[in-house]
Design a protein around this motif. Sequence first.
Motif, mmCIF file in Angstrom:
data_model
loop_
_atom_site.group_PDB
_atom_site.id
_atom_site.type_symbol
_atom_site.label_atom_id
_atom_site.label_comp_id
_atom_site.label_asym_id
_atom_site.label_seq_id
_atom_site.Cartn_x
_atom_site.Cartn_y
_atom_site.Cartn_z
ATOM 1 N N ASN A 185 0.855 -1.196 0.000
ATOM 2 C CA ASN A 185 0.000 0.000 0.000
ATOM 3 C C ASN A 185 0.893 1.248 0.000
ATOM 4 O O ASN A 185 2.127 1.142 -0.003
ATOM 5 C CB ASN A 185 -0.971 -0.015 1.187
ATOM 6 C CG ASN A 185 -0.252 0.023 2.539
ATOM 7 O OD1 ASN A 185 0.844 0.590 2.667
ATOM 8 N ND2 ASN A 185 -0.858 -0.576 3.556
ATOM 9 N N LEU A 186 0.274 2.417 0.006
ATOM 10 C CA LEU A 186 1.039 3.657 -0.128
ATOM 11 C C LEU A 186 2.026 3.850 1.024
ATOM 12 O O LEU A 186 3.168 4.256 0.809
ATOM 13 C CB LEU A 186 0.097 4.865 -0.229
ATOM 14 C CG LEU A 186 0.814 6.185 -0.570
ATOM 15 C CD1 LEU A 186 1.318 6.178 -2.011
ATOM 16 C CD2 LEU A 186 -0.093 7.380 -0.349
ATOM 17 N N ASP A 187 1.588 3.553 2.249
ATOM 18 C CA ASP A 187 2.476 3.744 3.403
ATOM 19 C C ASP A 187 3.699 2.842 3.312
ATOM 20 O O ASP A 187 4.822 3.259 3.618
ATOM 21 C CB ASP A 187 1.723 3.479 4.709
ATOM 22 C CG ASP A 187 0.695 4.560 5.001
ATOM 23 O OD1 ASP A 187 0.923 5.717 4.594
ATOM 24 O OD2 ASP A 187 -0.341 4.258 5.634
ATOM 25 N N THR A 215 -1.398 -4.091 -7.241
ATOM 26 C CA THR A 215 -2.014 -3.290 -6.173
ATOM 27 C C THR A 215 -1.153 -2.055 -5.916
ATOM 28 O O THR A 215 -1.667 -0.942 -5.720
ATOM 29 C CB THR A 215 -2.106 -4.118 -4.874
ATOM 30 O OG1 THR A 215 -2.865 -5.293 -5.145
ATOM 31 C CG2 THR A 215 -2.759 -3.335 -3.746
ATOM 32 N N SER A 216 0.173 -2.244 -5.920
ATOM 33 C CA SER A 216 1.106 -1.150 -5.624
ATOM 34 C C SER A 216 1.097 -0.074 -6.717
ATOM 35 O O SER A 216 1.544 1.042 -6.491
ATOM 36 C CB SER A 216 2.526 -1.686 -5.446
ATOM 37 O OG SER A 216 2.955 -2.362 -6.620
ATOM 38 N N ASP A 217 0.590 -0.409 -7.899
ATOM 39 C CA ASP A 217 0.400 0.601 -8.955
ATOM 40 C C ASP A 217 -0.916 1.341 -8.731
ATOM 41 O O ASP A 217 -0.954 2.568 -8.613
ATOM 42 C CB ASP A 217 0.359 -0.061 -10.347
ATOM 43 C CG ASP A 217 1.686 -0.686 -10.757
ATOM 44 O OD1 ASP A 217 2.728 -0.030 -10.578
ATOM 45 O OD2 ASP A 217 1.674 -1.825 -11.245
ATOM 46 N N GLN A 218 -2.011 0.572 -8.665
ATOM 47 C CA GLN A 218 -3.344 1.184 -8.614
ATOM 48 C C GLN A 218 -3.554 2.037 -7.374
ATOM 49 O O GLN A 218 -4.279 3.026 -7.396
ATOM 50 C CB GLN A 218 -4.429 0.099 -8.711
ATOM 51 C CG GLN A 218 -5.806 0.655 -9.062
ATOM 52 C CD GLN A 218 -5.808 1.460 -10.369
ATOM 53 O OE1 GLN A 218 -5.270 1.027 -11.390
ATOM 54 N NE2 GLN A 218 -6.394 2.653 -10.336
ATOM 55 N N VAL A 219 -2.877 1.671 -6.260
ATOM 56 C CA VAL A 219 -3.036 2.421 -5.009
ATOM 57 C C VAL A 219 -2.580 3.876 -5.164
ATOM 58 O O VAL A 219 -3.060 4.769 -4.459
ATOM 59 C CB VAL A 219 -2.269 1.740 -3.849
ATOM 60 C CG1 VAL A 219 -0.759 1.939 -3.970
ATOM 61 C CG2 VAL A 219 -2.766 2.236 -2.498
ATOM 62 N N LEU A 220 -1.698 4.125 -6.126
ATOM 63 C CA LEU A 220 -1.223 5.502 -6.339
ATOM 64 C C LEU A 220 -2.357 6.407 -6.804
ATOM 65 O O LEU A 220 -2.322 7.623 -6.592
ATOM 66 C CB LEU A 220 -0.079 5.530 -7.369
ATOM 67 C CG LEU A 220 1.172 4.705 -7.037
ATOM 68 C CD1 LEU A 220 2.216 4.859 -8.130
ATOM 69 C CD2 LEU A 220 1.741 5.100 -5.681
ATOM 70 N N PHE A 221 -3.372 5.804 -7.430
ATOM 71 C CA PHE A 221 -4.526 6.584 -7.860
ATOM 72 C C PHE A 221 -5.656 6.524 -6.835
ATOM 73 O O PHE A 221 -6.370 7.507 -6.612
ATOM 74 C CB PHE A 221 -5.038 6.082 -9.217
ATOM 75 C CG PHE A 221 -6.171 6.908 -9.773
ATOM 76 C CD1 PHE A 221 -5.948 8.193 -10.238
ATOM 77 C CD2 PHE A 221 -7.461 6.403 -9.810
ATOM 78 C CE1 PHE A 221 -6.991 8.968 -10.736
ATOM 79 C CE2 PHE A 221 -8.507 7.169 -10.310
ATOM 80 C CZ PHE A 221 -8.276 8.453 -10.774
ATOM 81 N N ALA A 242 -0.616 13.725 -7.809
ATOM 82 C CA ALA A 242 0.597 13.580 -8.629
ATOM 83 C C ALA A 242 0.300 12.746 -9.871
ATOM 84 O O ALA A 242 0.754 13.065 -10.979
ATOM 85 C CB ALA A 242 1.716 12.933 -7.810
ATOM 86 N N VAL A 243 -0.486 11.680 -9.701
ATOM 87 C CA VAL A 243 -0.871 10.835 -10.838
ATOM 88 C C VAL A 243 -1.623 11.673 -11.877
ATOM 89 O O VAL A 243 -1.317 11.634 -13.072
ATOM 90 C CB VAL A 243 -1.736 9.636 -10.380
ATOM 91 C CG1 VAL A 243 -2.326 8.895 -11.577
ATOM 92 C CG2 VAL A 243 -0.919 8.691 -9.506
#
Length: 328
Positions: free
Chosen positions: A171-173, A271-277, A285-286
Motif C-alpha cells: 500500500n502507499l504507506d 495493487t502497488s500501482d493502482q493504489v497511487l490513484f 501527482a498521478v
Amino acid sequence: MGNHRMALIVLTLALCQFPQPGDAQLQQNYYANTCPNVENIVREVVTKKFKQTFVTVPAVLRLFFHDCFVNGCDASVIVASTADNTAEKDHPDNLSLAGDGFDTVIKAKAAVDAVSQCRNKVSCADILAIATRDVVALSGGPSYEVELGRLDGLSSTAASVTGNLPQPEFNLDQLTAMFGKNGLSQEDMIALSAAHTLGFSHCGKFAKRIYSFSQQSSVDPTLNQSYVVQLQSMCPKVVDSRIAIDMDPITPRTFDNQYYKNLQHGMGLFTSDQVLFTDPRSKPAVNFWAASPSAFQRAFVSAITKLGRVGVKTGSDGNIRQDCAIFN
C-alpha cells in the motif's frame, strides 16, 4: 565583507546539492581524464543490444533499481553465486530479473575494457547507471546527464535482499516507507513507479487480484472490468508459470506517461500501482503527470538521479571489478 558573504552563500548552495552522505564524489564527466569516451562506448553497446531485443530496456532499468535498493548502487546484484555464497541475484525477488540486463552490462564492461586507456578504470556500477540512462532515452524517455564515480561493492548475499524491495501488494504507506529508507520522497516513488510503463510481469504476481481477491469479491474492485477480462484471457487460472504479459497494455514499448493514464482508468497491474490513484494522498501527482508529459519527465530525471546516489561505495568500501560477475 560582500565577497565573504557571497562565498558563504556559494558554499551553502554547494552543500545543498549533496544532501546525502556519500554523494559528494559523484559528478558528471567523472571519467573525463581516465576514460573520456566511456559514455559513447556504453551507448554503442546498449544501442546494439536494444536493436536485438526490446527486453533490454525494462531489463536494464529493473536491474538498476534492484541493485540500488539492496546495499546501494554498487553492481552487487550482478555478482554470480558460488559454492559457498548465494548472491543477491539468486534471491526469489531477483529471479525474474531478465538476463538481458546482466548481459548488457557485461558486454558494455568488455567494450570499455577493450580500450587500453580505460581498462579497469570504470566500475560496473557506473556502467549500469549509464546503460540505464541510455535505455530510457532509446525507448522515448528523457536523456539526462549521469552522475558517476561509484565503486563496485565487496559483498553480495541473497539474505541482504529480504525486506528491501517493494512488493506488488504494497500500500502507499509501505511504498513510501521503503523509498524513504533510501532517501527518496513519496514524489520520487510515484515518479519511479512509471518505469512500469515498460516491461512485463508473470501472471502469478497479480493472479490474486483477478481470481481470489477477497471473501466479498473474487476480483479487486479497483480494477477496470474490461481490463480484468483481458487479463483473465491472457492469464487463465491454470497458467504456465513462464507466461508474462505487458505491464502497460497501451504503449508497452514506449517510455511515456501512459502509466498514469492507465491508473486513472483502473488499469494498474499491481495493487502497488493502482493504489497511487486510489489513495487521495498520491492521486494529485498521478493526475498531474497524466496531463503533463514534460512535468513527468522532469520528475523522473530528478528521482532516478537521486536513486543513483543511494549507498554509493567509495574508498576502501569498494573497488573496480575486472569481471562484473566475480569479485576481484
